[in-house]
Design a protein around this motif. Structure first.
Motif, PDB file in Angstrom:
ATOM      1  N   TYR A  36     -10.806  -3.756 -15.061  1.00 44.69           N
ATOM      2  CA  TYR A  36      -9.702  -4.614 -14.621  1.00 44.69           C
ATOM      3  C   TYR A  36      -9.745  -4.958 -13.132  1.00 44.69           C
ATOM      4  O   TYR A  36      -8.805  -5.555 -12.612  1.00 44.69           O
ATOM      5  N   GLN A  37     -10.831  -4.630 -12.432  1.00 42.43           N
ATOM      6  CA  GLN A  37     -10.942  -4.935 -10.997  1.00 42.43           C
ATOM      7  C   GLN A  37     -10.763  -6.422 -10.701  1.00 42.43           C
ATOM      8  O   GLN A  37     -10.101  -6.780  -9.741  1.00 42.43           O
ATOM      9  N   ASP A  38     -11.357  -7.275 -11.493  1.00 43.77           N
ATOM     10  CA  ASP A  38     -11.288  -8.721 -11.241  1.00 43.77           C
ATOM     11  C   ASP A  38     -10.364  -9.412 -12.232  1.00 43.77           C
ATOM     12  O   ASP A  38     -10.645 -10.510 -12.698  1.00 43.77           O
ATOM     13  N   SER A  39      -9.263  -8.787 -12.542  1.00 48.52           N
ATOM     14  CA  SER A  39      -8.307  -9.337 -13.501  1.00 48.52           C
ATOM     15  C   SER A  39      -7.091  -9.878 -12.755  1.00 48.52           C
ATOM     16  O   SER A  39      -7.066  -9.933 -11.532  1.00 48.52           O
ATOM     17  N   ARG A  40      -6.076 -10.229 -13.501  1.00 41.01           N
ATOM     18  CA  ARG A  40      -4.837 -10.735 -12.905  1.00 41.01           C
ATOM     19  C   ARG A  40      -4.006  -9.624 -12.256  1.00 41.01           C
ATOM     20  O   ARG A  40      -2.965  -9.886 -11.666  1.00 41.01           O
ATOM     21  N   PHE A  41      -4.470  -8.377 -12.362  1.00 44.50           N
ATOM     22  CA  PHE A  41      -3.716  -7.240 -11.846  1.00 44.50           C
ATOM     23  C   PHE A  41      -4.258  -6.748 -10.511  1.00 44.50           C
ATOM     24  O   PHE A  41      -5.460  -6.793 -10.257  1.00 44.50           O
ATOM     25  N   ALA A  42      -3.352  -6.242  -9.691  1.00 45.12           N
ATOM     26  CA  ALA A  42      -3.737  -5.462  -8.517  1.00 45.12           C
ATOM     27  C   ALA A  42      -3.923  -4.028  -9.024  1.00 45.12           C
ATOM     28  O   ALA A  42      -3.200  -3.577  -9.915  1.00 45.12           O
ATOM     29  N   ILE A  43      -4.878  -3.319  -8.469  1.00 48.17           N
ATOM     30  CA  ILE A  43      -5.198  -1.963  -8.919  1.00 48.17           C
ATOM     31  C   ILE A  43      -4.707  -0.962  -7.875  1.00 48.17           C
ATOM     32  O   ILE A  43      -4.947  -1.137  -6.676  1.00 48.17           O
ATOM     33  N   LYS A  44      -4.031   0.073  -8.358  1.00 39.68           N
ATOM     34  CA  LYS A  44      -3.670   1.193  -7.493  1.00 39.68           C
ATOM     35  C   LYS A  44      -4.201   2.450  -8.176  1.00 39.68           C
ATOM     36  O   LYS A  44      -3.994   2.646  -9.369  1.00 39.68           O
ATOM     37  N   VAL A  45      -4.892   3.277  -7.418  1.00 41.80           N
ATOM     38  CA  VAL A  45      -5.453   4.522  -7.933  1.00 41.80           C
ATOM     39  C   VAL A  45      -4.750   5.687  -7.261  1.00 41.80           C
ATOM     40  O   VAL A  45      -4.516   5.662  -6.049  1.00 41.80           O
ATOM     41  N   ARG A  46      -4.423   6.681  -8.068  1.00 46.81           N
ATOM     42  CA  ARG A  46      -3.862   7.922  -7.529  1.00 46.81           C
ATOM     43  C   ARG A  46      -4.796   9.047  -7.963  1.00 46.81           C
ATOM     44  O   ARG A  46      -4.949   9.302  -9.150  1.00 46.81           O
ATOM     45  N   ASP A  47      -5.417   9.686  -6.973  1.00 48.96           N
ATOM     46  CA  ASP A  47      -6.404  10.721  -7.267  1.00 48.96           C
ATOM     47  C   ASP A  47      -6.251  11.868  -6.279  1.00 48.96           C
ATOM     48  O   ASP A  47      -6.718  11.770  -5.147  1.00 48.96           O
ATOM     49  N   PRO A  48      -5.544  12.894  -6.683  1.00 47.28           N
ATOM     50  CA  PRO A  48      -4.915  13.068  -7.975  1.00 47.28           C
ATOM     51  C   PRO A  48      -3.485  12.530  -7.983  1.00 47.28           C
ATOM     52  O   PRO A  48      -2.834  12.454  -6.954  1.00 47.28           O
ATOM     53  N   ALA A  49      -3.019  12.201  -9.169  1.00 45.31           N
ATOM     54  CA  ALA A  49      -1.610  11.842  -9.373  1.00 45.31           C
ATOM     55  C   ALA A  49      -0.800  13.142  -9.362  1.00 45.31           C
ATOM     56  O   ALA A  49      -1.382  14.233  -9.350  1.00 45.31           O
ATOM     57  N   PRO A  50       0.538  13.069  -9.366  1.00 40.65           N
ATOM     58  CA  PRO A  50       1.346  14.288  -9.321  1.00 40.65           C
ATOM     59  C   PRO A  50       0.997  15.324 -10.405  1.00 40.65           C
ATOM     60  O   PRO A  50       1.097  16.520 -10.171  1.00 40.65           O
ATOM     61  N   ALA A  51       0.540  14.869 -11.570  1.00 39.47           N
ATOM     62  CA  ALA A  51       0.172  15.812 -12.632  1.00 39.47           C
ATOM     63  C   ALA A  51      -1.211  16.419 -12.403  1.00 39.47           C
ATOM     64  O   ALA A  51      -1.652  17.268 -13.169  1.00 39.47           O
ATOM     65  N   GLY A  52      -1.903  15.969 -11.343  1.00 36.73           N
ATOM     66  CA  GLY A  52      -3.189  16.547 -11.001  1.00 36.73           C
ATOM     67  C   GLY A  52      -4.386  15.820 -11.577  1.00 36.73           C
ATOM     68  O   GLY A  52      -5.515  16.264 -11.404  1.00 36.73           O
ATOM     69  N   HIS A  53      -4.172  14.706 -12.256  1.00 33.58           N
ATOM     70  CA  HIS A  53      -5.270  13.968 -12.874  1.00 33.58           C
ATOM     71  C   HIS A  53      -5.435  12.602 -12.219  1.00 33.58           C
ATOM     72  O   HIS A  53      -4.546  12.103 -11.549  1.00 33.58           O
ATOM     73  N   TYR A  54      -6.567  11.998 -12.479  1.00 36.27           N
ATOM     74  CA  TYR A  54      -6.873  10.651 -12.009  1.00 36.27           C
ATOM     75  C   TYR A  54      -5.983   9.648 -12.743  1.00 36.27           C
ATOM     76  O   TYR A  54      -5.819   9.736 -13.963  1.00 36.27           O
ATOM     77  N   GLU A  55      -5.413   8.701 -12.017  1.00 40.56           N
ATOM     78  CA  GLU A  55      -4.490   7.725 -12.607  1.00 40.56           C
ATOM     79  C   GLU A  55      -4.799   6.342 -12.055  1.00 40.56           C
ATOM     80  O   GLU A  55      -5.030   6.187 -10.863  1.00 40.56           O
ATOM     81  N   VAL A  56      -4.794   5.350 -12.943  1.00 39.35           N
ATOM     82  CA  VAL A  56      -4.989   3.962 -12.555  1.00 39.35           C
ATOM     83  C   VAL A  56      -3.723   3.191 -12.915  1.00 39.35           C
ATOM     84  O   VAL A  56      -3.199   3.333 -14.022  1.00 39.35           O
ATOM     85  N   GLN A  57      -3.255   2.392 -11.982  1.00 41.97           N
ATOM     86  CA  GLN A  57      -2.105   1.520 -12.238  1.00 41.97           C
ATOM     87  C   GLN A  57      -2.568   0.073 -12.151  1.00 41.97           C
ATOM     88  O   GLN A  57      -3.205  -0.313 -11.169  1.00 41.97           O
ATOM     89  N   LEU A  58      -2.256  -0.694 -13.193  1.00 46.44           N
ATOM     90  CA  LEU A  58      -2.490  -2.135 -13.187  1.00 46.44           C
ATOM     91  C   LEU A  58      -1.144  -2.769 -12.897  1.00 46.44           C
ATOM     92  O   LEU A  58      -0.202  -2.618 -13.673  1.00 46.44           O
ATOM     93  N   ARG A  59      -1.032  -3.470 -11.763  1.00 50.08           N
ATOM     94  CA  ARG A  59       0.244  -4.038 -11.339  1.00 50.08           C
ATOM     95  C   ARG A  59       0.123  -5.546 -11.183  1.00 50.08           C
ATOM     96  O   ARG A  59      -0.780  -6.035 -10.511  1.00 50.08           O
ATOM     97  N   SER A  60       1.054  -6.263 -11.786  1.00 44.99           N
ATOM     98  CA  SER A  60       1.074  -7.705 -11.601  1.00 44.99           C
ATOM     99  C   SER A  60       1.557  -8.005 -10.185  1.00 44.99           C
ATOM    100  O   SER A  60       2.582  -7.476  -9.754  1.00 44.99           O
ATOM    101  N   PRO A  61       0.848  -8.855  -9.444  1.00 51.82           N
ATOM    102  CA  PRO A  61       1.311  -9.206  -8.100  1.00 51.82           C
ATOM    103  C   PRO A  61       2.500 -10.166  -8.132  1.00 51.82           C
ATOM    104  O   PRO A  61       3.151 -10.376  -7.116  1.00 51.82           O
ATOM    105  N   ASP A  62       2.799 -10.736  -9.306  1.00 49.36           N
ATOM    106  CA  ASP A  62       3.845 -11.753  -9.423  1.00 49.36           C
ATOM    107  C   ASP A  62       5.186 -11.232  -9.915  1.00 49.36           C
ATOM    108  O   ASP A  62       6.206 -11.880  -9.713  1.00 49.36           O
ATOM    109  N   ASP A  63       5.189 -10.106 -10.624  1.00 45.68           N
ATOM    110  CA  ASP A  63       6.437  -9.590 -11.191  1.00 45.68           C
ATOM    111  C   ASP A  63       6.322  -8.080 -11.388  1.00 45.68           C
ATOM    112  O   ASP A  63       5.394  -7.471 -10.886  1.00 45.68           O
TER     113      ASP A  63
END
Length: 169
Positions: A105-132
């Motif tokens: 999803y790097q070149d998709s309609r989404f902005a990417i946010k990575v949390r490494d580690p996320a609060p639960a201690g695991h790798y997490e990817v967030q796909l976020r729409s820049p428009d809404d």
């Protein structure tokens, strides 16, 4: 029934229900506004797209929640939240697959946010729409070791003042 057929059947049922559901929460006088039924259908379709883009030989099951809930975006709008859990073949480490989704999803309609580690201690990817407010959080499942959880939030849509937001949607 195989996983793909079950996922497609579920999506067809959801889209069919959208056409039959009560048209509450549509903005008065504006036929172009998103309804909760449309927001739910679009968001669940994207959850399944994400799940189905995982390597099919690693999947044991795709379980999409039938209902979700509404969360307020503003005084006059809400968005729909739901989730899908992907169960992987036993012994499959979810993290490399989550990392592959980040790449996909790097070149998709989404902005990417990575949390490494996320609060639960695991790798997490967030796909976020820049428009809404549309967003998908993809990470290792919390309860089961060989799962990937896709939590979702739809774009915001109008909600009439005083209309009940509780319950399952």
């Amino acid at each position: 029934m195989n996983r793909r057929r079950a996922a497609v059947t579920g999506l067809v049922l959801v889209l069919g229900l959208v056409g039959c559901a009560k048209e509450s929460s549509k903005a008065a006088g504006d036929g172009d506004e998103l309804t909760w039924q449309e927001a739910k259908a679009r968001t669940q379709a994207m959850e399944l797209e994400i799940a189905e883009s995982l390597p099919q030989d690693k999947l044991a099951n795709v379980d999409q929640e039938l209902t979700g809930l509404l969360i307020r975006c503003s005084d006059s709008s809400v968005n729909w939240h739901g989730a899908t859990t992907v169960t992987l073949i036993e012994g499959t480490d979810p993290e490399p697959l989550v990392r592959e989704l980040e790449e996909k999803y790097q070149d998709s309609r989404f902005a990417i946010k990575v949390r490494d580690p996320a609060p639960a201690g695991h790798y997490e990817v967030q796909l976020r729409s820049p428009d809404d407010a549309e967003m998908y959080i993809i990470k290792r499942g919390a309860e089961e070791p060989y799962t990937i959880r896709i939590a979702s939030g739809s774009a915001c849509f109008p909600w009439l003042e005083g209309e009940y937001m509780g319950g399952k949607f």
